[in-house]
Design a protein around this motif. Structure first.
Motif, short mmCIF file in Angstrom:
data_model
loop_
_atom_site.label_atom_id
_atom_site.label_comp_id
_atom_site.label_asym_id
_atom_site.label_seq_id
_atom_site.Cartn_x
_atom_site.Cartn_y
_atom_site.Cartn_z
N TYR A 220 50.80 39.36 41.84
CA TYR A 220 50.78 40.63 42.55
C TYR A 220 52.19 41.07 42.86
O TYR A 220 53.07 40.26 43.19
CB TYR A 220 49.95 40.52 43.83
CG TYR A 220 48.47 40.40 43.56
CD1 TYR A 220 47.68 41.54 43.47
CD2 TYR A 220 47.89 39.15 43.35
CE1 TYR A 220 46.32 41.44 43.19
CE2 TYR A 220 46.53 39.05 43.06
CZ TYR A 220 45.76 40.20 42.99
OH TYR A 220 44.43 40.10 42.71
N GLN A 290 44.00 42.57 30.23
CA GLN A 290 43.96 43.71 31.14
C GLN A 290 42.71 43.61 32.00
O GLN A 290 41.65 43.21 31.54
CB GLN A 290 43.98 45.02 30.36
CG GLN A 290 45.26 45.18 29.54
CD GLN A 290 45.31 46.49 28.78
OE1 GLN A 290 44.29 47.18 28.64
NE2 GLN A 290 46.46 46.86 28.29
N PHE A 291 42.85 44.01 33.24
CA PHE A 291 41.82 43.77 34.24
C PHE A 291 41.32 45.10 34.79
O PHE A 291 42.08 45.88 35.37
CB PHE A 291 42.42 42.92 35.36
CG PHE A 291 41.48 42.61 36.50
CD1 PHE A 291 40.20 42.17 36.25
CD2 PHE A 291 41.88 42.77 37.81
CE1 PHE A 291 39.33 41.87 37.28
CE2 PHE A 291 41.02 42.48 38.86
CZ PHE A 291 39.76 42.04 38.60
N GLY A 293 39.39 46.13 37.48
CA GLY A 293 38.82 45.57 38.70
C GLY A 293 38.48 46.57 39.77
O GLY A 293 38.15 46.19 40.89
N SER A 294 38.57 47.85 39.47
CA SER A 294 38.20 48.85 40.48
C SER A 294 37.60 50.05 39.77
O SER A 294 37.87 50.29 38.60
CB SER A 294 39.43 49.27 41.30
OG SER A 294 40.42 49.83 40.47
N ARG A 299 40.51 54.13 42.84
CA ARG A 299 41.83 53.77 42.36
C ARG A 299 42.90 54.10 43.40
O ARG A 299 42.80 55.06 44.15
CB ARG A 299 42.15 54.48 41.05
CG ARG A 299 41.39 53.95 39.86
CD ARG A 299 41.86 54.59 38.59
NE ARG A 299 41.65 56.03 38.60
CZ ARG A 299 42.20 56.87 37.72
NH1 ARG A 299 43.00 56.41 36.80
NH2 ARG A 299 41.94 58.16 37.78
N ASN A 305 49.34 45.36 40.86
CA ASN A 305 49.03 44.24 40.00
C ASN A 305 49.24 44.67 38.55
O ASN A 305 48.57 45.57 38.07
CB ASN A 305 47.57 43.81 40.22
CG ASN A 305 47.18 42.58 39.41
OD1 ASN A 305 47.81 42.28 38.41
ND2 ASN A 305 46.14 41.89 39.82
N GLN A 308 46.13 44.80 36.42
CA GLN A 308 45.13 45.78 36.80
C GLN A 308 45.51 47.15 36.22
O GLN A 308 46.46 47.78 36.66
CB GLN A 308 45.04 45.86 38.33
CG GLN A 308 44.27 47.03 38.90
CD GLN A 308 42.83 47.04 38.51
OE1 GLN A 308 42.48 47.59 37.47
NE2 GLN A 308 41.99 46.43 39.30
#
Length: 398
Positions: A220, A290-291, A293-294, A299, A305, A308
Motif C-alpha cells: 500500500y 491487477q486487483f 477490489g471495489s 471508487r 494501492n 488496485q
C-alpha cells in the motif's frame, strides 16, 4: 498458491519465517504440505458436486510461489540451530554419495592458491561447512568446492519440486492425486536463475514473476513506500520487464508470467497495451496482477494501492481493450527465434548465472534459452518432451 501452518512444537524449534525454507529440508513440513494439497484439490464444489482436481476450470497448478532456494539461500535463510544443523548434515551426506572418503574430497577440492577442504573438516562427523560465502569469488575458495556447494543447493530445490510434481500428477491408484492439469514447479525472484530454469525443464511449463516496477516497503502506498521506477517501458526496451522475461523462456516449453505489473507512475497507461502486444508477438501467456477490489460507485480519487486498478483510470481504461487485443491474436506472432544454449557445466556455474542474451532481442523475434549436453543435443529433464514432435508451445499444452 496455497499456504499452510505447521504444528506449534515444530514452530518452537525454528526461527520466525524459517518454515518456508525449512520445507526444502524437513520431511515433517513436507508431509504437512502434501496433506494440504490433498485436502485442497479434493474440495467438492457444493453447486456442481465436482472435486476441484476433476473440474475443467482448474487450468494450471503452480506448486510453489516464489520459493527459489537457489536464489535466496545466500540471504542466510537457515538461522535456527535446528535447520542450520540439518542443512550442514544433508550437505555432508550429499558429499558422501559423491566422494568415497575425505581423502578423495580433499583431492577434488585442491586448487593452488585456493581454499579447499580444511584440516578441521570431515564428512565423518558432518563438519564440512556450507555457507553462502563459499560461492563468493572474493573469498578465494576452489572452483570445485564452489561448484559442489551450489550444486547441492540446486539438488535440494530440484528434489522438493520433483517430489511434489510427482505426487500431484501420479494417478490415484499409484498413490498420487491424479491431477490432469498442467503443473509448474515454481516462480523465482531473479537470482541465480539459469540453474532454476533448468530444474523447471522437468515440468509441464515455466512460470515466472516479472514486475516492471514493484512498490518497495509495502503493497500500500503509505509513508515510506517508494516507487522504484518512473520511466516509460516504451523508452526502455533493453531493461524493462519485457526484456527480462525475454531471456527466461525455455525453447519448447510453454511460458507464463503469473505476476506482472507496473507500479504507479505517469506512464502506467502503457503497461497493459505493451504487455498484450509483446506477449502476443512472443507467444507467451500472461496473468497481469491487477486487483478489482471495489465497485465503480465506491471508487476513490486517491491511488493507494498499485495493484488496485479501479482507482487508476489510466490503467483501468486499457485493461479490457488490452485483453481483447491479446485474446483475439490481433498482433502477429514472431516468425524467427533467437535462443542461447547452455551446457550443464554452465548451468551450475555458481558465479556466472547471466543469460548472455541481449535484452533488446525480444523486439526482433522470439527469444529465450535452452540446455544442451556435450554433443549439443537439447536436454529436458522431463524426458517425455520431444520438441521435434510439436509445432508450437500451444500444441504442447494441448
Amino acid at each position: 498458491q496455497l499456504f499452510f501452518i505447521p504444528s506449534r512444537p515444530m514452530l518452537d524449534q525454528i526461527a520466525e519465517g524459517e518454515a518456508k525454507w525449512g520445507l526444502f529440508l524437513d520431511e515433517r513440513l513436507q508431509n504437512v504440505y502434501m496433506d494440504m494439497w490433498q485436502k485442497t484439490l479434493n474440495i467438492v464444489n457444493p453447486y456442481t458436486g465436482t472435486k476441484l482436481i476433476e473440474d475443467p476450470v482448474l487450468a494450471i497448478v503452480e506448486i510453489f510461489n516464489e520459493m527459489d532456494l537457489i536464489g535466496q539461500w545466500t540471504s542466510n535463510v537457515y538461522t535456527s540451530d535446528t535447520y542450520s544443523k540439518m542443512f550442514q548434515e544433508q550437505f555432508n551426506n550429499w558429499l558422501a554419495e559423491k566422494y568415497s572418503d575425505d581423502e578423495e574430497l580433499f583431492a577434488a577440492w585442491a586448487e593452488e592458491g585456493k581454499k579447499g577442504l580444511a584440516t578441521n573438516e570431515s564428512m565423518l562427523d558432518n563438519s564440512v561447512k556450507i555457507s553462502a560465502a563459499i560461492i563468493e569469488l572474493d573469498n578465494n575458495y576452489s572452483s570445485v568446492r564452489m561448484r559442489d556447494t551450489f550444486e547441492f543447493v540446486c539438488s535440494l530445490e530440484q528434489n522438493l519440486y520433483d517430489k511434489f510434481y510427482q505426487y500431484i500428477k501420479t494417478p490415484i491408484e499409484d498413490g498420487g492425486l491424479g491431477c490432469k492439469s498442467i503443473v509448474a514447479g515454481g516462480t523465482q525472484m531473479g537470482v541465480r536463475e539459469r540453474a532454476d530454469l533448468f530444474i523447471n525443464t522437468g515440468y509441464d511449463f515455466v512460470a515466472r514473476h516479472k514486475y516492471e516496477s514493484h512498490p518497495q516497503g509495502a503493497h500500500y502506498l503509505t509513508g515510506g513506500v517508494a516507487t522504484p521506477s518512473s520511466g516509460a517501458m516504451a523508452g526502455n526496451h533493453e531493461d524493462s520487464a519485457l526484456a527480462r522475461e525475454g531471456a527466461r523462456r525455455i525453447a519448447g516449453l510453454p511460458f507464463i508470467v503469473t505476476e506482472t505489473m507496473e507500479c504507479v507512475n505517469v506512464h502506467s497507461a502503457e503497461f497493459n497495451l505493451l504487455t498484450a502486444a509483446i506477449y502476443s508477438y512472443q507467444g507467451w501467456s500472461v496473468e497481469s496482477f491487477q486487483f478489482f477490489g471495489s465497485s465503480l460507485d465506491t471508487r476513490s480519487s486517491i491511488i493507494y494501492n498499485p495493484i488496485q486498478v479501479m482507482d487508476r483510470p489510466s490503467v483501468f481504461s486499457t485493461t479490457f481493450s488490452s485483453a481483447l487485443l491479446y485474446m483475439r491474436n490481433e498482433i502477429t506472432g514472431a516468425s524467427e527465434g533467437y535462443y542461447r544454449a547452455f551446457t550443464i557445466d554452465e548451468t551450475y556455474d555458481a558465479v556466472d548465472q547471466t543469460f548472455g542474451l541481449p535484452y533488446g532481442s525480444y523486439v526482433v523475434g522470439k527469444t529465450g534459452i535452452y540446455f544442451v549436453d556435450e554433443e549439443g543435443n537439447v536436454i529436458f529433464r522431463n524426458e517425455s518432451i520431444d520438441i521435434d514432435e510439436f509445432e508450437s508451445d500451444e500444441s504442447i499444452i494441448e
